[in-house]
Design a protein around this motif. Structure first.
Motif, PDB file in Angstrom:
ATOM      1  N   LEU A   1       0.860  -1.182   0.000  1.00  0.00           N
ATOM      2  CA  LEU A   1       0.000   0.000   0.000  1.00  0.00           C
ATOM      3  C   LEU A   1       0.894   1.228   0.000  1.00  0.00           C
ATOM      4  CD1 LEU A   1      -2.801  -0.984   2.552  1.00  0.00           C
ATOM      5  CD2 LEU A   1      -2.591  -1.515   0.108  1.00  0.00           C
ATOM      6  N   PRO A   2       0.922   1.974  -1.097  1.00  0.00           N
ATOM      7  CA  PRO A   2       1.882   3.076  -1.241  1.00  0.00           C
ATOM      8  C   PRO A   2       1.846   4.058  -0.069  1.00  0.00           C
ATOM      9  CG  PRO A   2       0.737   2.695  -3.313  1.00  0.00           C
ATOM     10  CD  PRO A   2       0.069   1.829  -2.286  1.00  0.00           C
ATOM     11  N   GLY A   3       3.034   4.311   0.463  1.00  0.00           N
ATOM     12  CA  GLY A   3       3.174   5.259   1.549  1.00  0.00           C
ATOM     13  C   GLY A   3       2.821   4.716   2.911  1.00  0.00           C
ATOM     14  N   LEU A   4       2.377   3.449   2.995  1.00  0.00           N
ATOM     15  CA  LEU A   4       1.966   2.872   4.271  1.00  0.00           C
ATOM     16  C   LEU A   4       2.822   1.676   4.661  1.00  0.00           C
ATOM     17  CD1 LEU A   4      -1.922   3.050   3.842  1.00  0.00           C
ATOM     18  CD2 LEU A   4      -0.449   4.610   5.142  1.00  0.00           C
ATOM     19  N   GLY A   5       2.960   0.708   3.770  1.00  0.00           N
ATOM     20  CA  GLY A   5       3.734  -0.472   4.092  1.00  0.00           C
ATOM     21  C   GLY A   5       3.290  -1.653   3.254  1.00  0.00           C
ATOM     22  N   ALA A   6       3.646  -2.856   3.690  1.00  0.00           N
ATOM     23  CA  ALA A   6       3.359  -4.061   2.917  1.00  0.00           C
ATOM     24  C   ALA A   6       3.025  -5.211   3.855  1.00  0.00           C
ATOM     25  CB  ALA A   6       4.547  -4.426   2.035  1.00  0.00           C
ATOM     26  N   LEU A   7       2.243  -6.142   3.330  1.00  0.00           N
ATOM     27  CA  LEU A   7       1.860  -7.338   4.073  1.00  0.00           C
ATOM     28  C   LEU A   7       2.220  -8.560   3.249  1.00  0.00           C
ATOM     29  CD1 LEU A   7       0.298  -8.505   6.582  1.00  0.00           C
ATOM     30  CD2 LEU A   7      -1.721  -8.562   5.090  1.00  0.00           C
ATOM     31  N   ALA A   8       2.970  -9.478   3.847  1.00  0.00           N
ATOM     32  CA  ALA A   8       3.296 -10.728   3.164  1.00  0.00           C
ATOM     33  C   ALA A   8       2.026 -11.532   2.948  1.00  0.00           C
ATOM     34  CB  ALA A   8       4.295 -11.529   3.988  1.00  0.00           C
ATOM     35  N   HIS A   9       1.888 -12.137   1.763  1.00  0.00           N
ATOM     36  CA  HIS A   9       0.665 -12.879   1.453  1.00  0.00           C
ATOM     37  C   HIS A   9       0.957 -13.888   0.352  1.00  0.00           C
ATOM     38  CE1 HIS A   9      -3.742 -13.326   1.499  1.00  0.00           C
ATOM     39  NE2 HIS A   9      -3.622 -13.581   0.201  1.00  0.00           N
ATOM     40  N   GLU A  10       0.437 -15.094   0.522  1.00  0.00           N
ATOM     41  CA  GLU A  10       0.559 -16.107  -0.514  1.00  0.00           C
ATOM     42  C   GLU A  10      -0.631 -16.005  -1.457  1.00  0.00           C
ATOM     43  OE1 GLU A  10       0.900 -19.884   1.322  1.00  0.00           O
ATOM     44  OE2 GLU A  10       2.827 -19.445   2.297  1.00  0.00           O
ATOM     45  N   GLY A  11      -0.417 -16.401  -2.692  1.00  0.00           N
ATOM     46  CA  GLY A  11      -1.486 -16.351  -3.676  1.00  0.00           C
ATOM     47  C   GLY A  11      -1.351 -15.156  -4.586  1.00  0.00           C
TER      48      GLY A  11
ATOM     49  N   GLU B   1       4.456  -5.005   7.479  1.00  0.00           N
ATOM     50  CA  GLU B   1       5.747  -4.315   7.525  1.00  0.00           C
ATOM     51  C   GLU B   1       5.503  -2.837   7.228  1.00  0.00           C
ATOM     52  OE1 GLU B   1       8.767  -5.295   8.197  1.00  0.00           O
ATOM     53  OE2 GLU B   1       8.724  -7.485   8.083  1.00  0.00           O
ATOM     54  N   PRO B   2       5.605  -1.970   8.220  1.00  0.00           N
ATOM     55  CA  PRO B   2       5.335  -0.551   7.954  1.00  0.00           C
ATOM     56  C   PRO B   2       6.459   0.100   7.167  1.00  0.00           C
ATOM     57  CG  PRO B   2       6.106  -0.835  10.200  1.00  0.00           C
ATOM     58  CD  PRO B   2       5.961  -2.220   9.627  1.00  0.00           C
ATOM     59  N   LEU B   3       6.092   1.093   6.397  1.00  0.00           N
ATOM     60  CA  LEU B   3       7.101   1.905   5.730  1.00  0.00           C
ATOM     61  C   LEU B   3       7.852   2.686   6.790  1.00  0.00           C
ATOM     62  CD1 LEU B   3       8.213   2.968   2.977  1.00  0.00           C
ATOM     63  CD2 LEU B   3       6.561   4.829   3.188  1.00  0.00           C
ATOM     64  N   ARG B   4       9.158   2.539   6.821  1.00  0.00           N
ATOM     65  CA  ARG B   4       9.956   3.233   7.835  1.00  0.00           C
ATOM     66  C   ARG B   4      10.207   4.674   7.412  1.00  0.00           C
ATOM     67  NH1 ARG B   4      13.495  -1.524   7.086  1.00  0.00           N
ATOM     68  NH2 ARG B   4      13.057  -3.082   8.689  1.00  0.00           N
ATOM     69  N   THR B   5      10.313   5.545   8.394  1.00  0.00           N
ATOM     70  CA  THR B   5      10.634   6.940   8.127  1.00  0.00           C
ATOM     71  C   THR B   5      11.763   7.386   9.046  1.00  0.00           C
ATOM     72  OG1 THR B   5       8.990   7.756   9.707  1.00  0.00           O
ATOM     73  CG2 THR B   5       8.275   7.490   7.414  1.00  0.00           C
ATOM     74  N   ALA B   6      12.446   8.420   8.618  1.00  0.00           N
ATOM     75  CA  ALA B   6      13.469   9.056   9.442  1.00  0.00           C
ATOM     76  C   ALA B   6      13.045  10.506   9.652  1.00  0.00           C
ATOM     77  CB  ALA B   6      14.830   8.990   8.755  1.00  0.00           C
ATOM     78  N   GLU B   7      12.744  10.864  10.905  1.00  0.00           N
ATOM     79  CA  GLU B   7      12.385  12.246  11.197  1.00  0.00           C
ATOM     80  C   GLU B   7      13.663  13.072  11.231  1.00  0.00           C
ATOM     81  OE1 GLU B   7       9.324  14.619  14.036  1.00  0.00           O
ATOM     82  OE2 GLU B   7      10.738  13.289  15.060  1.00  0.00           O
ATOM     83  N   LEU B   8      13.766  14.008  10.300  1.00  0.00           N
ATOM     84  CA  LEU B   8      14.983  14.809  10.191  1.00  0.00           C
ATOM     85  C   LEU B   8      14.946  16.047  11.071  1.00  0.00           C
ATOM     86  CD1 LEU B   8      15.611  14.559   6.336  1.00  0.00           C
ATOM     87  CD2 LEU B   8      16.265  12.986   8.175  1.00  0.00           C
ATOM     88  N   GLU B   9      13.755  16.548  11.301  1.00  0.00           N
ATOM     89  CA  GLU B   9      13.539  17.672  12.210  1.00  0.00           C
ATOM     90  C   GLU B   9      12.055  17.675  12.539  1.00  0.00           C
ATOM     91  OE1 GLU B   9      12.812  21.336   9.099  1.00  0.00           O
ATOM     92  OE2 GLU B   9      14.882  20.884   9.637  1.00  0.00           O
ATOM     93  N   PRO B  10      11.619  18.372  13.564  1.00  0.00           N
ATOM     94  CA  PRO B  10      10.187  18.389  13.878  1.00  0.00           C
ATOM     95  C   PRO B  10       9.357  18.837  12.676  1.00  0.00           C
ATOM     96  CG  PRO B  10      11.439  19.335  15.691  1.00  0.00           C
ATOM     97  CD  PRO B  10      12.421  19.103  14.571  1.00  0.00           C
ATOM     98  N   GLY B  11       8.428  17.984  12.277  1.00  0.00           N
ATOM     99  CA  GLY B  11       7.549  18.311  11.169  1.00  0.00           C
ATOM    100  C   GLY B  11       8.050  17.916   9.800  1.00  0.00           C
ATOM    101  N   TYR B  12       9.265  17.352   9.727  1.00  0.00           N
ATOM    102  CA  TYR B  12       9.786  16.924   8.416  1.00  0.00           C
ATOM    103  C   TYR B  12      10.471  15.578   8.542  1.00  0.00           C
ATOM    104  CZ  TYR B  12      12.498  16.720   4.101  1.00  0.00           C
ATOM    105  OH  TYR B  12      13.032  16.312   2.904  1.00  0.00           O
ATOM    106  N   ALA B  13       9.957  14.616   7.803  1.00  0.00           N
ATOM    107  CA  ALA B  13      10.515  13.264   7.789  1.00  0.00           C
ATOM    108  C   ALA B  13      10.576  12.767   6.354  1.00  0.00           C
ATOM    109  CB  ALA B  13       9.672  12.318   8.636  1.00  0.00           C
TER     110      ALA B  13
END
Length: 539
Positions: free
Chosen positions: A123-133, A149-161
Motif C-alpha cells: 500500500l503506497p506510503g503505508l507499508g506491505a503485508l506478506a501474502h501467498e497467492g 511491515e510498515p514503511l519506515r521513516t526518518a524524522e529529520l527535524e520536527p515536522g519533516y521526515a
C-alpha cells in the motif's frame, strides 16, 4: 510530458537557474508534479475502460479527504507505475493498491481485492503485508495486521521526515539495483546517517535544505554495485525520491543527496519548461562521463555538478575539512566551468534554456574568484587537461582521408599541412562513467598526501616532463591507454608538440600505429614532432 497551468515568475526561474531555488519556486515544481500524476491517473482510468471497484474507492476517498489523496499522489513512484502501465498495458492492478491506500488515509470502510506482487501486498506510503497467492482482500484492518511491515521513516527535524523506501515494487527505476528490505539494524543506522546528513545540510547548505523540505519525500537504498563505491541516482519518473548506496559517513550522504536533489529539481522544471530542443546528437564532453553526451544529459550534469561544486566550496572552509576538499572544489569548479561553456555554445538551447544557463554561468563565475593554493590550482588544471585528452582518445578517430593524406605526406617527406580541429566521434558509445586512472589519479593522490605512483607519474609530478614523456613513450607498444594520456600530458607545454598532443591526441596515436604497422622504424616522439612542427589547425 509538459505539464500545463503551472508557471514560474522570472524571479523564481532565475533563482533555480542560480543553483538553488526559493521555497515558493520549489512549491511550483511540486504542484507541477502533482498535476502530472493526476493527468497520468486520468489517462490510465480512461484507458482501462469502465469504472472498477478500485476506481470507485479512489474517487470516494478523494471526495472524503482531498488533502489525504493529494498526499498519496505525492508518493514518488506512482509516476513510474502509471507511465509503464500506459505504455505496456501491464501492471494496472497496482491501481487497486493505490486505491486501498487512499481508502485507509481517508478513513473509509472498504473491502477491495488487490494483486500480490513478489509475495506482498503493498500500500503506497503505508507499508506491505506478506501474502501467498495471486490476490488478497484488503480492508482498513490490513494495516497493522500480523505480518504487516510498515514503511519506515526518518524524522529529520520536527515536522519533516523522509521515508526509507525499501518496499515499493516500482522502485527499480534508477539504473542501479535497489537493495532488498533492510533489517532493523541497517534501517536504524541509515536513519541515523540521514539525520546527521540533514544537520550538515541545514547548517552549511541552507539554500538546498529549504528546497529539500518541500520536494524530497523518500530515499531508496541501493545495493552496493560489484565495483563498490558510493553510487546514487534520481529518476525523472520518481520526483520526490532519490536513491543512494548507504555510505559510511554523513558527509558522504550529504554530498549524494545534494547531487541527486539537483537532478530532481531540474527534472521537475523540465516538465514545465523546454530548456533545449529535442533530438540532439551525443557529441559533448561531459567531465563526469567518458562517452559523448547529448545536450539534455549535459544540461543535467552541469546543474547537478554545480551542487557538487558548491558542496566542496563550503566543505573546504571548515576546520575538519580533509585535504581532498580543496582538490575536489578546484577540480569540479574547473570542469563545470568548461562544461557550462559548451552548453552555452551548443546552439541547441531554447530561449528559456539560454536564460537558465546564463544564470548558472553567473553562479560559477563568482566561484572562479575564490582562491585555492597556487600549487593545487596548477595540478588541478593538469588533471582537467589529462581527462580531456583521455576523452578525445576514447571518442575521436581521424577521418580515413585525413589519415591517408598524412601517411602520403610522411612518405614523401612533406609537411603535414592543416589538421582538422576535431576527430570523428564514435557512434557505439554507451554509459561510461568517468574515473581518475593513471596520471590523473596519481596527481590527485599526491595532492591529498598519498603515496607516489609509477616511475613515469613520479617523473611528471617532480617536474621532469622530458623524462616522463620518455617513460610513457616506452610503454606505448603495450597498448596502454594511460601511457598515451601520460605522454600527451607530459609534452602538453612543449612549443612544438604541445598543441597537437592536446588537441588531436587521437591523430598522433593513429598515425604512429599506422606507420608502425607499415614497418617504419618510427615512434610517437618522431610523429608528434613532425605533426607539431609542420602543421596548423584549420577553422
Amino acid at each position: 510530458m509538459t505539464v500545463p497551468h503551472h508557471a514560474l515568475t522570472a524571479a523564481q526561474f532565475d533563482g533555480l537557474a542560480a543553483g538553488y531555488g526559493s521555497p515558493d519556486a520549489v512549491r511550483v515544481l511540486r504542484e507541477g508534479q502533482l498535476t502530472k500524476r493526476k493527468l497520468l491517473l486520468q489517462a490510465l482510468m480512461e484507458a482501462t475502460g469502465p469504472a472498477s471497484p478500485a476506481m470507485d474507492l479512489l474517487i470516494r476517498a478523494d471526495e472524503a479527504d482531498r488533502d489525504a489523496t493529494a498526499e498519496l499522489l505525492w508518493h514518488p513512484h506512482l509516476d513510474v507505475w502509471a507511465g509503464q502501465a500506459l505504455r505496456t498495458g501491464e501492471g494496472t492492478g497496482y491501481l487497486a493498491q493505490v486505491a486501498a491506500a487512499a481508502g485507509v488515509r481517508a478513513g473509509l470502510p472498504f473491502r477491495l481485492e488487490v494483486p500480490v506482487t513478489h509475495g506482498e501486498v503493498y500500500l503506497p506510503g503505508l507499508g506491505a503485508l506478506a501474502h501467498e497467492g495471486a490476490t488478497a482482500v484488503v480492508t482498513p484492518d490490513t494495516v497493522g495486521a500480523e505480518g504487516w511491515e510498515p514503511l519506515r521513516t526518518a524524522e529529520l527535524e520536527p515536522g519533516y521526515a523522509v521515508a526509507i523506501e525499501d518496499l515499493e515494487p516500482y522502485r527499480d527505476c534508477y539504473h542501479w539495483r535497489p537493495a532488498p528490505r533492510l533489517d532493523e539494524a541497517a534501517a536504524d543506522r541509515f536513519a541515523g546517517l540521514l539525520r546527521e546528513a540533514w544537520q550538515i545540510t541545514t547548517r552549511r547548505h541552507p539554500g538546498h535544505a529549504d528546497a529539500m523540505r518541500i520536494l524530497l519525500r523518500s530515499i531508496v537504498p541501493l545495493a552496493t554495485p560489484s565495483t563498490g563505491g558510493n553510487v546514487s541516482a534520481a529518476s525523472r519518473q520518481a520526483s520526490g525520491s532519490v536513491a543512494v548506496v548507504i555510505p559510511a559517513t554523513a558527509e558522504e550522504l550529504c554530498l549524494l543527496l545534494i547531487h541527486e536533489f539537483m537532478h530532481m529539481k531540474l527534472d521537475a522544471l523540465r516538465d514545465l519548461v523546454d530548456l533545449h530542443h529535442p533530438g540532439g546528437e551525443p557529441r559533448f564532453l561531459a567531465p563526469w562521463r567518458m562517452d559523448p553526451r547529448p545536450v539534455g544529459p549535459l544540461f543535467q550534469g552541469v546543474y547537478a555538478h554545480t551542487g557538487v561544486t558548491d558542496y566542496w566550496r563550503l566543505r573546504r572552509a571548515e576546520p575538519d575539512a580533509p585535504p581532498a576538499a580543496v582538490v575536489e572544489f578546484g577540480y569540479w569548479r574547473h570542469q563545470n566551468w568548461l562544461a557550462v561553456g559548451a552548453l552555452s555554445d551548443s546552439g541547441e538551447l531554447t530561449p528559456e534554456g539560454e536564460r537558465f544557463v546564463h544564470g548558472l554561468h553567473d553562479t560559477l563565475a563568482t566561484w572562479q574568484d575564490e582562491e585555492i593554493p597556487a600549487g593545487t590550482s596548477r595540478w588541478v588544471e593538469a588533471m582537467v587537461l589529462a581527462q580531456t585528452i583521455r576523452w578525445r582518445l576514447r571518442n575521436w578517430r581521424p577521418e580515413d582521408a585525413e589519415l591517408a593524406a598524412l601517411l602520403t605526406a610522411w612518405r614523401a617527406g612533406r609537411d603535414p599541412g592543416p589538421l582538422n580541429p576535431a576527430g570523428v566521434l564514435r557512434t557505439n558509445a554507451e554509459g561510461e562513467p568517468s574515473a581518475l586512472p593513471g596520471i590523473v589519479g596519481a596527481i590527485r593522490t599526491a595532492l591529498v598526501g598519498g603515496p607516489p605512483g609509477e616511475e613515469a607519474e613520479q617523473a611528471y609530478l617532480h617536474g621532469d616532463e622530458t623524462r616522463a614523456a620518455q617513460l610513457y613513450a616506452a610503454r606505448l607498444p603495450s597498448g596502454d591507454d594511460d601511457a598515451w594520456v601520460g605522454f600527451a600530458l607530459a609534452v602538453a607545454d612543449d612549443d612544438i608538440r604541445g598543441t597537437v598532443c592536446r588537441r588531436r591526441p587521437d591523430l598522433v596515436r593513429a598515425l604512429t600505429l599506422a606507420l608502425t604497422a607499415e614497418g617504419h622504424p618510427v615512434d610517437v616522439v618522431a610523429v608528434s614532432l613532425w605533426l607539431g612542427a609542420g602543421s596548423s589547425f584549420g577553422s
